[in-house]
Design an enzyme around this catalytic site. Structure first.
Site, mmCIF file in Angstrom:
data_model
loop_
_atom_site.group_PDB
_atom_site.id
_atom_site.type_symbol
_atom_site.label_atom_id
_atom_site.label_comp_id
_atom_site.label_asym_id
_atom_site.label_seq_id
_atom_site.Cartn_x
_atom_site.Cartn_y
_atom_site.Cartn_z
ATOM 1 N N ASP A 480 14.703 -2.813 6.336
ATOM 2 C CA ASP A 480 13.510 -3.571 6.269
ATOM 3 C C ASP A 480 13.541 -5.191 6.043
ATOM 4 O O ASP A 480 14.544 -5.515 5.926
ATOM 5 C CB ASP A 480 12.745 -3.057 5.183
ATOM 6 N N ASP A 550 3.083 -0.229 9.154
ATOM 7 C CA ASP A 550 2.715 0.047 7.773
ATOM 8 C C ASP A 550 1.158 0.886 7.696
ATOM 9 O O ASP A 550 0.767 1.417 6.633
ATOM 10 C CB ASP A 550 2.689 -1.020 6.918
HETATM 11 C C1 DGJ Z 1 7.537 -2.313 4.291
HETATM 12 C C2 DGJ Z 1 7.751 -1.074 4.917
HETATM 13 O O1 DGJ Z 1 7.039 -1.122 6.182
HETATM 14 C C3 DGJ Z 1 7.085 0.071 4.100
HETATM 15 O O2 DGJ Z 1 7.374 1.081 4.794
HETATM 16 C C4 DGJ Z 1 7.903 0.162 2.693
HETATM 17 O O3 DGJ Z 1 9.465 0.399 3.004
HETATM 18 C C5 DGJ Z 1 7.697 -1.165 2.006
HETATM 19 N N1 DGJ Z 1 8.168 -2.259 2.725
HETATM 20 C C6 DGJ Z 1 8.924 -1.271 0.823
HETATM 21 O O4 DGJ Z 1 8.697 -2.392 0.330
#
Ligand code: DGJ
Length: 729
Positions: A480, A550
Site C-alpha cells: 500500500d 477503497d
Molecule cells: C488504504 C487501503 O486501500 C485500504 O484497503 C487499507 O489497506 C488501508 N489503506 C490501511 O491503512
C-alpha cells in the site's frame, strides 16, 4: 516478417495480426510517421502528406528555401524541441547551460528477433520463439553527438506494438533532459475522440469520452504515483466508434509514477499524441557517456471497436506483461480484516474471522494495517516493520501457524515506502524522508514519503521485507501507499539533480518489488495505493492484481470496474464484498449483489465474517462455490461490457466468455426500480454463433443469444441482481 525495411523507399513497415505501422526517412533524413491503422500492404504512405507551404511554419536551417517542407506540420515519428515544430513534443533536451535544441535525423537501424528489455523498468517480454521482433532506429542530432534510440517491439500475434526511447549522450558535454516521452504518434486527420479514465480517491477510473478540440488535452499525474485522478491510458477513436465498431487506438504507459499524456489538435486539424514522464519538476542530467531510458508505451489498434481493443490488451498483458505465477493459478478467495476491524483487533478477533472463513471455504486471511510498531491509528508507526507482539499476543509466526492450521493461507499488508514522524525510523533517520530543508513538509494521512532514490533507504526496505517474509509463512503481500508525493527533496546526494528524484523514486520502488519477487517468487503481490491510486500497466509487471478502490460499495464499483475494464484485464481488479450500510457512502445493497459485483475481479471479502447473519453466511457459501466452480472464466475469460453505467441508469450488465467459447457468464445489477417496467432483454457477446448453450436447462444457439438476446428476471428489490453461467453443449 513483422518488420520490413524498404531500402529504396526508406520505409519501415511494422505489421501485427491487427495493425500496420509505417515510418519513412525523408529526403532530409527526418524520420516521418506515415501510417498507423488497418493492414494495408506495403504501400509507401508518404504520398498522403501532401506538403505545401503554410505561413508561420518555418524550415529547419539546413533545408534552405524548400518552403513546402516544415516539421511544424509534417507527421514526425519522434519530435524534439528546437527543429521548428511548435506542437507538443516528445523530447526537450540541450547542453547544460544552453537553450534546449535538437534536430534529430536518421542515423542507423537494426532489426532482431525477440523483444528489447529496459533494465529496471517494466516492459512487455517475449521468448525467442514467440515471433516477436525488435526494431531499433537510432536518430542523431544534426549538430551534436546526442542520439536517440527508438525501440519498437512488434508482437505480431498479440497485435500490439511497444515503444520506448533511450537517450544517449555520446558528447563531451553534460546534457539536461527536461521532457522525455516514449511515444509521439501523429495523425494526419485529427477528427478523433479521446477516451480516458479520470477519478478521485474512492472513485477511480471513471470513463470519459470527448472530441479532441483545438489545443492540448492533457491526461497526467504529478502526484508521484500514476494516481487516482488520471490513469496512464488513453484511447483515441473515430467519433462513431462504439463497443463493436470503429477505429480505436489505445496507448498505455508502463509507468507507476508521474506521467503525462497530451493530445493536441493543431492548426491543420492534425493530431499528435505524446506519452511519457511528467515534465513537472523533471530535470535529468546526462553526463558524457550516460544514457536514459524512457518508460515503455504499449500501442494497440483495432477497427472493431472498444471491446476488441480491451480484449487485445488483456491478452497481450496476460501473455507478455504479467509475470507472476499467480496469473495461471486460481487466486485465493480471501478475507481482509480492514473494514472488519480497522486498527481495533487482537488475535482472538482475527482468529474468529479466520475460523468462519475456513468454515465457509475461503482460502486466505489477510491481516491489514495495524500489526506492527506503534500503530493503533494512522498517525504513527510507519517505518517500524516489527510485529507488535503485545497486540497480536505473540509472534507473527504463532498467528500465521494457527491460521494455516485452519487450512487457510496467510497474507499481510505493508506500506514500506512511507514513514510516520512518530516512529523509531524517523527519529533515527529524519533525512530519509522526502522534505524540503527549511520548510514544514506537506503531510498526507499524517505521514511522509521515504526517499526511495536513496540507496540506503532502498536497502533498508529490502531488509524489512526480508525480515517480515522470513518470520512466518506469508503467501500474499498487499503493498500500500497512502499519500501523494510532493515537496520532493532528497538529502542523500546533493550532487544529483533534484529534478531526477521523482523518477529515481519510481526506479527504487521497482527495485524493491523486484527484490521481493526474486526472493519469494511464489508470493502473490497485490498492489494498492489508498485503493486504486497506482493501478497502471507498469504495476502489472510486478503485481497481477491491484486493490481497485477503497470504495467497496457495489453500485459505485459498477462504474469503477466499467472504466477500468477499458484498459486493464479484470483479473487485475481486486474486489471485495463488504458490510452494509457501506462504510464509504452508507448505501444498503443485497449481499447477493455485493457478491456478483465482486466476482468481476479477484474475489474476496472485507467484513467481519464471524458476525454475519445465517442468511448472509449461506449466501457467502453459495458465492464461494460459484466462484470456485467458475474461476477460470472470471480469471482468464474475455470480459464484455454489455451496458454502460454512465448511460444506462436502470441496470449495468457484463459478461465473461471463455477464450474457447465453451462457457460464459452474464451478470446484471439493477440500479433503479420502475413500476410496470418493460422486460429487460440483453444480447450476449462473444459466443459461437452455431454452438448450442445450456442456459439453466434451456438450450439456445449462440446466434440466438447474441442477436436475439435473453430476457432477464425483473428486479424485486432495490439493487437486485442476477447472474447466470452457461455451458456449450
Ligand atoms: C488504504 C487501503 O486501500 C485500504 O484497503 C487499507 O489497506 C488501508 N489503506 C490501511 O491503512
Amino acid at each position: 516478417m513483422a518488420v520490413k525495411y524498404n531500402d529504396t523507399a526508406k520505409t519501415f513497415t511494422l505489421q501485427t495480426s491487427k495493425s500496420m505501422y509505417q515510418m519513412k526517412v525523408d529526403k532530409y533524413g527526418a524520420l516521418l510517421h506515415t501510417y498507423f491503422g488497418a493492414l494495408a500492404g506495403e504501400q509507401d504512405f508518404f504520398y498522403l502528406i501532401g506538403g505545401r507551404e503554410h505561413s508561420f511554419s518555418g524550415q529547419p536551417g539546413d533545408v534552405g528555401d524548400d518552403r513546402d517542407y516544415s516539421l511544424d506540420y509534417y507527421p514526425q515519428e519522434y519530435s524534439a524541441h528546437g527543429n521548428g515544430d511548435f506542437r507538443v513534443k516528445a523530447l526537450r533536451a540541450g547542453k547544460k547551460g544552453c537553450v534546449p535544441a535538437l534536430d534529430l535525423r536518421y542515423h542507423s537501424h537494426e532489426i532482431y528477433p525477440g523483444k528489447y528489455s529496459l533494465p529496471g523498468l517494466p516492459a512487455l517480454f517475449a521468448g525467442e520463439d514467440e515471433g516477436v521482433q525488435t526494431l531499433e532506429i537510432t536518430l542523431k542530432d544534426v549538430y551534436e553527438e546526442f542520439y536517440v534510440k527508438l525501440l519498437y517491439g512488434i508482437f505480431e500475434k498479440a497485435g500490439v506494438i511497444t515503444r520506448a526511447a533511450v537517450l544517449e549522450n555520446r558528447s563531451k558535454d553534460t546534457w539536461e533532459i527536461r521532457r522525455a516521452m516514449s511515444v509521439n504518434l501523429d495523425f494526419l486527420e485529427g477528427n478523433l475522440d479521446i477516451v480516458h479514465l479520470y477519478g478521485k480517491h474512492a472513485g477511480e477510473r471513471q470513463m470519459e469520452r470527448r472530441p479532441l478540440c483545438h489545443g492540448i488535452t492533457e491526461i497526467s499525474s504529478n502526484r508521484g504515483t500514476s494516481s487516482h485522478h488520471h490513469s496512464p491510458f488513453v484511447i483515441l477513436c473515430e467519433p462513431g466508434a462504439s463497443e463493436d465498431f470503429g477505429e480505436c487506438y489505445g496507448a498505455a504507459l508502463l509507468y507507476s509514477g508521474g506521467f503525462q499524456m497530451q493530445a493536441e489538435l493543431d492548426q491543420l486539424d492534425s493530431a499528435r499524441l505524446v506519452c511519457g514522464l511528467s515534465e513537472e519538476e523533471f530535470l535529468w542530467t546526462l553526463k558524457p557517456g550516460e544514457s536514459f531510458a524512457v518508460p515503455e508505451t504499449v500501442l494497440a489498434y483495432t477497427d472493431k471497436g472498444f471491446a476488441d481493443l480491451s480484449l487485445c490488451l488483456k491478452r497481450a498483458y496476460h501473455s507478455h506483461l504479467i509475470r507472476s505465477p499467480w496469473k495461471d493459478k486460481k487466486r485465493p478467495v480471501l478475507v481482509n480484516n480492514w473494514e472488519a476491524t480497522y486498527f481495533d483487533f487482537n488475535t482472538e478477533k482475527l482468529l474468529d474471522i479466520a475460523r468462519q472463513a475456513a468454515r465457509l471455504g475461503l482460502d486466505m486471511l489477510v491481516l491489514d494495517d495495524g500489526w506492527f510498531g506503534k500503530r493503533d491509528d494512522d498517525n504513527s508507526g510507519l517505518g517500524d516493520w516489527y510485529v507488535n507482539e503485545k497486540k497480536l499476543g505473540g509472534t507473527l509466526k504463532a498467528l500465521v501457524d494457527k491460521v494455516n492450521d485452519m487450512g487457510l493461507k496467510f497474507g499481510i499488508w505493508i506500506e514500506p515506502e512511507m514513514v510516520s514522524e512518530d516512529s523509531d525510523l524517523y527519529r533515527a533517520h529524519p533525512e530519509w524522508a522526502l522534505q524540503i530543508p527549511g520548510r514544514i513538509p506537506n503531510r498526507g494521512r499524517n505521514q511522509l514519503a521515504l526517499d526511495l532514490s536513496n540507496r540506503e533507504v532502498v536497502e533498508y526496505i529490502k531488509d524489512c521485507i526480508d525480515r517480515i517474509m522470513e518470520s512466518a509463512n506469508i503467501e500474499y503481500v498487499k503493498w500500500d501507499i497512502n499519500r501523494c508525493i510532493d515537496n520532493v527533496f532528497s538529502a542523500a546526494d546533493p550532487s544529483l539533480s533534484q529534478g531526477a528524484i521523482r523518477h529515481r523514486y519510481v526506479l527504487g520502488l521497482y527495485e524493491v518489488q523486484e527484490h521481493l519477487l526474486t526472493c519469494w517468487p511464489n508470493v502473490l503481490l497485490e498492489g494498492c495505493n489508498g485503493g486504486g491510486g497506482r493501478f497502471d500497466a507498469g504495476m502489472l509487471y510486478y503485481a497481477p492484481q491491484i486493490w481497485c478502490s477503497d470504495n467497496t460499495d457495489a453500485i459505485e464499483r459498477l462504474r469503477i470496474h466499467y472504466g477500468t475494464s477499458f484498459g486493464y484485464p479484470m483479473s487485475a481488479v481486486s474486489a471485495h464484498v463488504s458490510v452494509c450500510p457501506n462504510h464509504q457512502n452508507g448505501r444498503v445493497t443485497p449481499f447477493k449483489t455485493r457478491g456478483i459485483c465482486a466476482m468481476q475481479g479477484a474475489f474476496g471479502y472485507e467484513l467481519d465474517l464471524s458476525s454475519l447473519s445465517e442468511e448472509d453466511k449461506a449466501e457467502a457459501g453459495r458465492q464461494i462455490q460459484v466462484y470456485n466452480e467458475n474461476y477460470e472464466l472470471f480469471q482468464y475469460g474475455d470480459y464484455y461490457r454489455l451496458t454502460s453505467p454512465f448511460e444506462n441508469h436502470s441496470y449495468t450488465a457484463w459478461s465473461y466468455v471463455a477464450e474457447d467459447k465453451s462457457a460464459a457468464s452474464l451478470s446484471i445489477v439493477y440500479t433503479d426500480l420502475y413500476a410496470n417496467a418493460k422486460p429487460v432483454r440483453i444480447k450476449w457477446k462473444g459466443l459461437l454463433e452455431d454452438a448450442l448453450y445450456d442456459v439453466e436447462g434451456e438450450v439456445y444457439s449462440g446466434a440466438a443469444l447474441m442477436h436475439g438476446g435473453m430476457v432477464l428476471p425483473q428486479p424485486t428489490c432495490n439493487y437486485d441482481s442476477y447472474m447466470v453461467c452457461i455451458k456449450k453443449k
